[in-house]
Design a protein around this motif. Sequence first.
Motif, mmCIF file in Angstrom:
data_model
loop_
_atom_site.group_PDB
_atom_site.id
_atom_site.type_symbol
_atom_site.label_atom_id
_atom_site.label_comp_id
_atom_site.label_asym_id
_atom_site.label_seq_id
_atom_site.Cartn_x
_atom_site.Cartn_y
_atom_site.Cartn_z
ATOM 1 N N GLU A 74 0.825 -1.211 0.000
ATOM 2 C CA GLU A 74 0.000 0.000 0.000
ATOM 3 C C GLU A 74 0.858 1.259 0.000
ATOM 4 O O GLU A 74 0.546 2.245 -0.673
ATOM 5 C CB GLU A 74 -0.946 -0.007 1.201
ATOM 6 C CG GLU A 74 -2.038 -1.065 1.156
ATOM 7 C CD GLU A 74 -1.542 -2.461 1.470
ATOM 8 O OE1 GLU A 74 -2.281 -3.432 1.187
ATOM 9 O OE2 GLU A 74 -0.408 -2.598 1.991
ATOM 10 N N ASP A 75 1.952 1.239 0.753
ATOM 11 C CA ASP A 75 2.846 2.398 0.781
ATOM 12 C C ASP A 75 3.548 2.586 -0.558
ATOM 13 O O ASP A 75 3.732 3.716 -1.022
ATOM 14 C CB ASP A 75 3.883 2.237 1.890
ATOM 15 C CG ASP A 75 3.304 2.451 3.274
ATOM 16 O OD1 ASP A 75 2.197 3.036 3.361
ATOM 17 O OD2 ASP A 75 3.932 2.048 4.263
ATOM 18 N N LEU A 76 3.927 1.488 -1.188
ATOM 19 C CA LEU A 76 4.553 1.575 -2.506
ATOM 20 C C LEU A 76 3.600 2.188 -3.529
ATOM 21 O O LEU A 76 3.987 3.049 -4.316
ATOM 22 C CB LEU A 76 4.987 0.188 -2.971
ATOM 23 C CG LEU A 76 6.297 -0.371 -2.417
ATOM 24 C CD1 LEU A 76 6.501 -1.792 -2.916
ATOM 25 C CD2 LEU A 76 7.472 0.504 -2.793
ATOM 26 N N ILE B 95 0.503 0.991 -12.844
ATOM 27 C CA ILE B 95 -0.056 1.225 -11.508
ATOM 28 C C ILE B 95 -0.324 2.704 -11.244
ATOM 29 O O ILE B 95 -1.152 3.044 -10.400
ATOM 30 C CB ILE B 95 0.885 0.638 -10.435
ATOM 31 C CG1 ILE B 95 0.141 0.486 -9.109
ATOM 32 C CG2 ILE B 95 2.152 1.462 -10.292
ATOM 33 C CD1 ILE B 95 0.912 -0.281 -8.053
ATOM 34 N N CYS B 96 0.375 3.583 -11.965
ATOM 35 C CA CYS B 96 0.167 5.028 -11.803
ATOM 36 C C CYS B 96 -1.048 5.446 -12.630
ATOM 37 O O CYS B 96 -0.981 5.553 -13.853
ATOM 38 C CB CYS B 96 1.405 5.793 -12.240
ATOM 39 S SG CYS B 96 1.229 7.587 -12.143
ATOM 40 N N ALA B 97 -2.162 5.675 -11.967
ATOM 41 C CA ALA B 97 -3.421 5.950 -12.671
ATOM 42 C C ALA B 97 -3.349 7.181 -13.576
ATOM 43 O O ALA B 97 -3.849 7.129 -14.710
ATOM 44 C CB ALA B 97 -4.562 6.086 -11.661
ATOM 45 N N PRO B 98 -2.765 8.305 -13.158
ATOM 46 C CA PRO B 98 -2.696 9.460 -14.060
ATOM 47 C C PRO B 98 -1.901 9.163 -15.335
ATOM 48 O O PRO B 98 -2.285 9.604 -16.424
ATOM 49 C CB PRO B 98 -2.014 10.535 -13.205
ATOM 50 C CG PRO B 98 -2.283 10.148 -11.796
ATOM 51 C CD PRO B 98 -2.278 8.648 -11.801
ATOM 52 N N SER B 99 -0.809 8.411 -15.214
ATOM 53 C CA SER B 99 -0.034 8.046 -16.397
ATOM 54 C C SER B 99 -0.851 7.157 -17.332
ATOM 55 O O SER B 99 -0.858 7.350 -18.556
ATOM 56 C CB SER B 99 1.250 7.308 -15.989
ATOM 57 O OG SER B 99 2.122 8.153 -15.277
ATOM 58 N N LEU C 286 9.630 -4.283 -7.430
ATOM 59 C CA LEU C 286 8.641 -5.227 -6.933
ATOM 60 C C LEU C 286 9.095 -5.918 -5.655
ATOM 61 O O LEU C 286 10.268 -6.266 -5.507
ATOM 62 C CB LEU C 286 8.348 -6.287 -8.001
ATOM 63 C CG LEU C 286 7.895 -5.766 -9.364
ATOM 64 C CD1 LEU C 286 7.702 -6.931 -10.331
ATOM 65 C CD2 LEU C 286 6.628 -4.934 -9.252
ATOM 66 N N THR C 287 8.141 -6.160 -4.758
ATOM 67 C CA THR C 287 8.462 -6.873 -3.522
ATOM 68 C C THR C 287 8.494 -8.386 -3.729
ATOM 69 O O THR C 287 9.074 -9.103 -2.919
ATOM 70 C CB THR C 287 7.446 -6.533 -2.410
ATOM 71 O OG1 THR C 287 6.129 -6.865 -2.867
ATOM 72 C CG2 THR C 287 7.508 -5.048 -2.052
ATOM 73 N N ASP C 288 7.868 -8.874 -4.802
ATOM 74 C CA ASP C 288 7.874 -10.313 -5.084
ATOM 75 C C ASP C 288 8.138 -10.541 -6.574
ATOM 76 O O ASP C 288 7.225 -10.888 -7.338
ATOM 77 C CB ASP C 288 6.544 -10.944 -4.670
ATOM 78 C CG ASP C 288 6.618 -12.474 -4.603
ATOM 79 O OD1 ASP C 288 7.549 -13.047 -5.201
ATOM 80 O OD2 ASP C 288 5.749 -13.082 -3.952
#
Length: 244
Positions: free
Chosen positions: A21-23, A92-96, A135-137
């Motif tokens: 969530e923080d990412l 993941i960046c909605a505006p982009s 990525l974390t995974d």
Amino acid sequence: MGFVICPDCTLVYQNPQPVIEDLARRYDDEYFEYELENEEAFFSLMRMGLDDIGFPDIVGDLPRRFLDVGCATGKLISHVKDLGFSEQGVEICAPSARYGIEKRGVNIFIGTLEEAAFSAESFGIVHCSHLIEHLTDPALFAAEVYRVLVPGGFFILTTPDIHGMQARLFGEDWRSAIHDHMVLFSRRTLRRLLEDRGFRVEKRRSWGGLAAGTAPILIKKTADTLCKLINQGDVMIMLARKPA
């Protein structure tokens, strides 16, 4: 925040790692402005990397369905659409993503690759540039890429190389050792990740000797040329294939 090395596999990763969530909150309007401001430079680098591994000639008889994960404003998928590919982005960046959808008319899913839940064997090519280190995974991500590729399909990915000359020279001050990067791959650890998920690595190329501003221009040009020649650059691109 700090980086540690796994004593078993030598992978370098950030510890402790932020929660998902923080990412996700980092990819906001400010990040979109950064992507938009730099999209031409990023696009040029992606084009050069793709040229280095032989795209689009490698496609052959594969379905001309191209997925770009972390597609930002959709500049690359707009380009491959013009080359006759069916384009799909994930961002993941909605505006982009909205910029690419509205201004360029390309297909972009807003979210992660796993959330997109594409059908198995949907794409002939999956591409990601400067994404996997965020990525974390990354193992889960690579497994999902494998699932959505057709048999014989290609996975093309670009990421900094912690065993490149620049990383060795600058150590903990290396420009890619930053808080946004969850994992720092070497050519060995990236190859192992891909092969453990079932891929066959077919090619690796690299570029970048010294970052701009770290040395006089003549020395930088010489270092850049040498690192590309001996394949010890700061950034690497790997071409992996799902067995047919």
